[in-house]
Design an enzyme around this catalytic site. Structure first.
Site, PDB file in Angstrom:
ATOM      1  N   MET A  84     112.095   1.906  34.988  1.00 44.81           N
ATOM      2  CA  MET A  84     111.327   2.983  35.613  1.00 44.81           C
ATOM      3  C   MET A  84     112.062   3.497  36.843  1.00 44.81           C
ATOM      4  O   MET A  84     112.552   2.719  37.656  1.00 44.81           O
ATOM      5  CB  MET A  84     109.937   2.468  35.995  1.00 44.81           C
ATOM      6  CG  MET A  84     109.071   2.177  34.777  1.00 44.81           C
ATOM      7  SD  MET A  84     107.629   1.233  35.219  1.00 44.81           S
ATOM      8  CE  MET A  84     106.540   2.513  35.770  1.00 44.81           C
ATOM      9  N   GLN A 137     119.591   2.080  30.943  1.00 40.59           N
ATOM     10  CA  GLN A 137     119.107   3.301  30.293  1.00 40.59           C
ATOM     11  C   GLN A 137     119.834   4.534  30.827  1.00 40.59           C
ATOM     12  O   GLN A 137     119.871   4.764  32.037  1.00 40.59           O
ATOM     13  CB  GLN A 137     117.603   3.473  30.521  1.00 40.59           C
ATOM     14  CG  GLN A 137     117.047   4.654  29.743  1.00 40.59           C
ATOM     15  CD  GLN A 137     115.574   4.908  30.014  1.00 40.59           C
ATOM     16  OE1 GLN A 137     115.218   5.392  31.078  1.00 40.59           O
ATOM     17  NE2 GLN A 137     114.723   4.575  29.061  1.00 40.59           N
ATOM     18  N   CYS A 185     111.615  11.140  28.829  1.00 34.87           N
ATOM     19  CA  CYS A 185     111.325  11.707  30.142  1.00 34.87           C
ATOM     20  C   CYS A 185     110.752  13.125  30.006  1.00 34.87           C
ATOM     21  O   CYS A 185     111.371  13.992  29.397  1.00 34.87           O
ATOM     22  CB  CYS A 185     112.588  11.736  30.995  1.00 34.87           C
ATOM     23  SG  CYS A 185     112.282  12.456  32.614  1.00 34.87           S
ATOM     24  N   LYS A 227     114.402   5.043  23.670  1.00 35.41           N
ATOM     25  CA  LYS A 227     113.014   5.082  24.147  1.00 35.41           C
ATOM     26  C   LYS A 227     112.529   6.515  23.947  1.00 35.41           C
ATOM     27  O   LYS A 227     113.114   7.454  24.493  1.00 35.41           O
ATOM     28  CB  LYS A 227     112.970   4.703  25.630  1.00 35.41           C
ATOM     29  CG  LYS A 227     111.689   5.096  26.362  1.00 35.41           C
ATOM     30  CD  LYS A 227     110.679   3.971  26.385  1.00 35.41           C
ATOM     31  CE  LYS A 227     109.376   4.350  27.055  1.00 35.41           C
ATOM     32  NZ  LYS A 227     109.458   4.733  28.443  1.00 35.41           N
ATOM     33  N   ASP A 271      99.624   2.362  28.457  1.00 34.47           N
ATOM     34  CA  ASP A 271      98.285   1.996  28.923  1.00 34.47           C
ATOM     35  C   ASP A 271      97.932   0.519  28.776  1.00 34.47           C
ATOM     36  O   ASP A 271      96.748   0.179  28.733  1.00 34.47           O
ATOM     37  CB  ASP A 271      97.207   2.837  28.212  1.00 34.47           C
ATOM     38  CG  ASP A 271      97.386   4.327  28.438  1.00 34.47           C
ATOM     39  OD1 ASP A 271      98.127   4.698  29.370  1.00 34.47           O
ATOM     40  OD2 ASP A 271      96.794   5.117  27.682  1.00 34.47           O
ATOM     41  N   ARG A 286     103.420   0.520  34.192  1.00 34.22           N
ATOM     42  CA  ARG A 286     102.700   0.537  35.463  1.00 34.22           C
ATOM     43  C   ARG A 286     101.915  -0.741  35.745  1.00 34.22           C
ATOM     44  O   ARG A 286     101.724  -1.105  36.908  1.00 34.22           O
ATOM     45  CB  ARG A 286     101.751   1.749  35.484  1.00 34.22           C
ATOM     46  CG  ARG A 286     102.497   3.065  35.539  1.00 34.22           C
ATOM     47  CD  ARG A 286     101.604   4.241  35.205  1.00 34.22           C
ATOM     48  NE  ARG A 286     101.225   4.267  33.781  1.00 34.22           N
ATOM     49  CZ  ARG A 286     100.443   5.169  33.229  1.00 34.22           C
ATOM     50  NH1 ARG A 286      99.939   6.123  33.978  1.00 34.22           N
ATOM     51  NH2 ARG A 286     100.166   5.128  31.937  1.00 34.22           N
TER      52      ARG A 286
HETATM   53  C1  FMN Z   1     107.038   6.232  38.269  1.00 39.22           C
HETATM   54  C2  FMN Z   1     107.451   6.103  36.837  1.00 39.22           C
HETATM   55  C3  FMN Z   1     108.788   6.126  36.523  1.00 39.22           C
HETATM   56  C4  FMN Z   1     109.197   5.990  35.191  1.00 39.22           C
HETATM   57  N1  FMN Z   1     110.524   5.979  34.909  1.00 39.22           N
HETATM   58  C5  FMN Z   1     110.934   5.793  33.628  1.00 39.22           C
HETATM   59  C6  FMN Z   1     112.315   5.716  33.301  1.00 39.22           C
HETATM   60  O1  FMN Z   1     113.185   5.822  34.161  1.00 39.22           O
HETATM   61  N2  FMN Z   1     112.648   5.528  32.004  1.00 39.22           N
HETATM   62  C7  FMN Z   1     111.699   5.396  31.011  1.00 39.22           C
HETATM   63  O2  FMN Z   1     112.048   5.198  29.853  1.00 39.22           O
HETATM   64  N3  FMN Z   1     110.399   5.469  31.301  1.00 39.22           N
HETATM   65  C8  FMN Z   1     109.994   5.656  32.573  1.00 39.22           C
HETATM   66  N4  FMN Z   1     108.661   5.715  32.857  1.00 39.22           N
HETATM   67  C9  FMN Z   1     107.688   5.606  31.763  1.00 39.22           C
HETATM   68  C10 FMN Z   1     107.264   4.168  31.509  1.00 39.22           C
HETATM   69  O3  FMN Z   1     108.370   3.418  31.065  1.00 39.22           O
HETATM   70  C11 FMN Z   1     106.172   4.105  30.440  1.00 39.22           C
HETATM   71  O4  FMN Z   1     106.670   4.647  29.248  1.00 39.22           O
HETATM   72  C12 FMN Z   1     104.914   4.864  30.821  1.00 39.22           C
HETATM   73  O5  FMN Z   1     104.582   4.670  32.170  1.00 39.22           O
HETATM   74  C13 FMN Z   1     103.733   4.426  29.945  1.00 39.22           C
HETATM   75  O6  FMN Z   1     103.574   3.030  30.006  1.00 39.22           O
HETATM   76  P1  FMN Z   1     102.497   2.322  30.975  1.00 39.22           P
HETATM   77  O7  FMN Z   1     101.161   2.914  30.642  1.00 39.22           O
HETATM   78  O8  FMN Z   1     102.607   0.860  30.665  1.00 39.22           O
HETATM   79  O9  FMN Z   1     102.882   2.652  32.375  1.00 39.22           O
HETATM   80  C14 FMN Z   1     108.233   5.856  34.166  1.00 39.22           C
HETATM   81  C15 FMN Z   1     106.885   5.847  34.502  1.00 39.22           C
HETATM   82  C16 FMN Z   1     106.482   5.965  35.815  1.00 39.22           C
HETATM   83  C17 FMN Z   1     105.013   5.946  36.131  1.00 39.22           C
END
Ligand code: FMN
Length: 321
Positions: free
Chosen positions: A1, A54, A84, A123, A186, A209
């Site tokens: 992330m 990544q 993204c 991804k 989620d 998250r």
């Molecule tokens: C602040 C933030 C930064 C993120 N950065 C990336 C990233 O650099 N690469 C990526 O594949 N996903 C990124 N994501 C997406 C997360 O990997 C994930 O796919 C998304 O938050 C949904 O999953 P969750 O509900 O468990 O958070 C990011 C999400 C957030 C909130």
């Protein structure tokens, strides 16, 4: 992330039960232009075990070149960001924009794959929008080109972070067994994660998250419902202190350490009483030592207080994947 998954945080999460981690998205052009800040993002801690770097970008040759450079850091795999939704990335054809035209993906994957020896992974999101759900098609193309696994965030690009991740769709794709699949979206609590883990067709689950507010979510997910194990505010404090040590090993820039710890500590405090006041105190204390003192006092005073996070409210509804 992005701005979160640097080496210290990833190491911490591995130590707290996460089976593998992925770096923040790193620009292939930044790597190829030898940008110092970008290269720092490729740092891997020597104790990290299962880490993927990544990359993002729209140009297959630039991605292949960057992948060769990234591979020199000894990651376990190289991952392509195709999820993204952020305009700055998408407008140049990177991130989830790559889902728009699957006809070019075979060539895109094979060019990058040929350049490296470590596994290539992707991804993605479920599709660009609800009229163009194409995760299974993209997975098929990826399989043809020897991509090792696909991680799917169960939302479309146009959804960004709105609504709910479509687990029905994720489970359907996983059931097809096109290639090893990681389901994502989620899984914010240990109970939800455990429940999904026990019932899923996916080969693995990915959490974004959830661990920010509960660093023990991986360990808790492996507990049985009636296991009587509880991670206290003092356990949080121990994690925070360990994180500080890893940050200090990672960089000598005090400002970076301060900004990183401050935001992560405030996330970790979610669900405890007095968090709004604590947040203010954290963000108005100018130096690292003072900030750590504020944090120590807060967590110390909580004693054995249980955490109650309100999951009905949005948390970090925006990001790079
Ligand atoms: C602040 C933030 C930064 C993120 N950065 C990336 C990233 O650099 N690469 C990526 O594949 N996903 C990124 N994501 C997406 C997360 O990997 C994930 O796919 C998304 O938050 C949904 O999953 P969750 O509900 O468990 O958070 C990011 C999400 C957030 C909130």
């Amino acid at each position: 992330m992005s701005s979160i998954c640097t080496a210290p945080y990833r190491l911490l999460m591995e130590e707290l039960g996460c089976g593998g981690t992925v770096s923040e998205l790193v620009s292939c052009h930044g790597i190829n232009y030898k940008n110092e800040k970008t290269h720092k993002m490729l740092d891997i801690h020597k104790r990290e075990k299962n880490i993927g770097l990544q990359l993002f970008g729209e140009d297959k040759e630039a991605m292949a070149k960057a992948a060769i450079t990234a591979q020199e850091r000894n990651p376990k795999f190289i991952d392509i960001n195709m999820g993204c939704p952020v305009r700055k990335v998408v407008s140049k054809g990177g991130g989830s924009a790559l889902l728009k035209d699957p006809t070019v993906l075979g060539d895109f994957f094979s060019t990058i794959k040929k350049a490296i020896e470590v596994p290539l992974t992707i991804k993605i999101r479920t599709g660009w929008d609800s009229d163009s759900i194409n995760a299974p098609e993209v997975a098929h193309i990826a399989k043809e080109e020897g991509v090792e696994f696909v991680a799917i965030h169960g939302r479309t690009r146009t959804q960004a972070y709105k609504g709910k991740a479509d687990w029905e769709l994720l489970e359907d794709v996983a059931k097809e067994g096109i290639l090893p699949m990681i389901g994502n979206g989620d899984l914010h609590t240990a109970a939800t994660t455990r429940n999904r883990m026990n019932n899923t067709n996916c080969d693995a689950l990915m959490l974004g998250r959830g661990p920010l507010r509960n660093p023990f979510i991986f360990l808790e997910s492996y507990l049985k419902e009636d296991d009587d194990i509880f991670f206290s505010p003092q356990d949080h404090l121990e994690v925070i202190e360990r994180f500080k040590t890893y940050m200090e090993e990672y960089t000598d820039r005090e400002r970076t350490i301060l900004i990183t710890l401050r935001k992560n500590i405030v996330w970790m405090a979610a669900g405890y009483p007095g968090v709004a006041q604590f947040r203010n105190a954290m963000f108005t204390t100018p130096d690292l030592d003072g900030t750590m003192e504020v944090a120590c006092e807060f967590f110390h005073n909580l004693g054995n207080m249980p955490k109650r996070i309100d999951h009905s409210k949005d948390f970090m509804a925006g990001g790079h994947g």
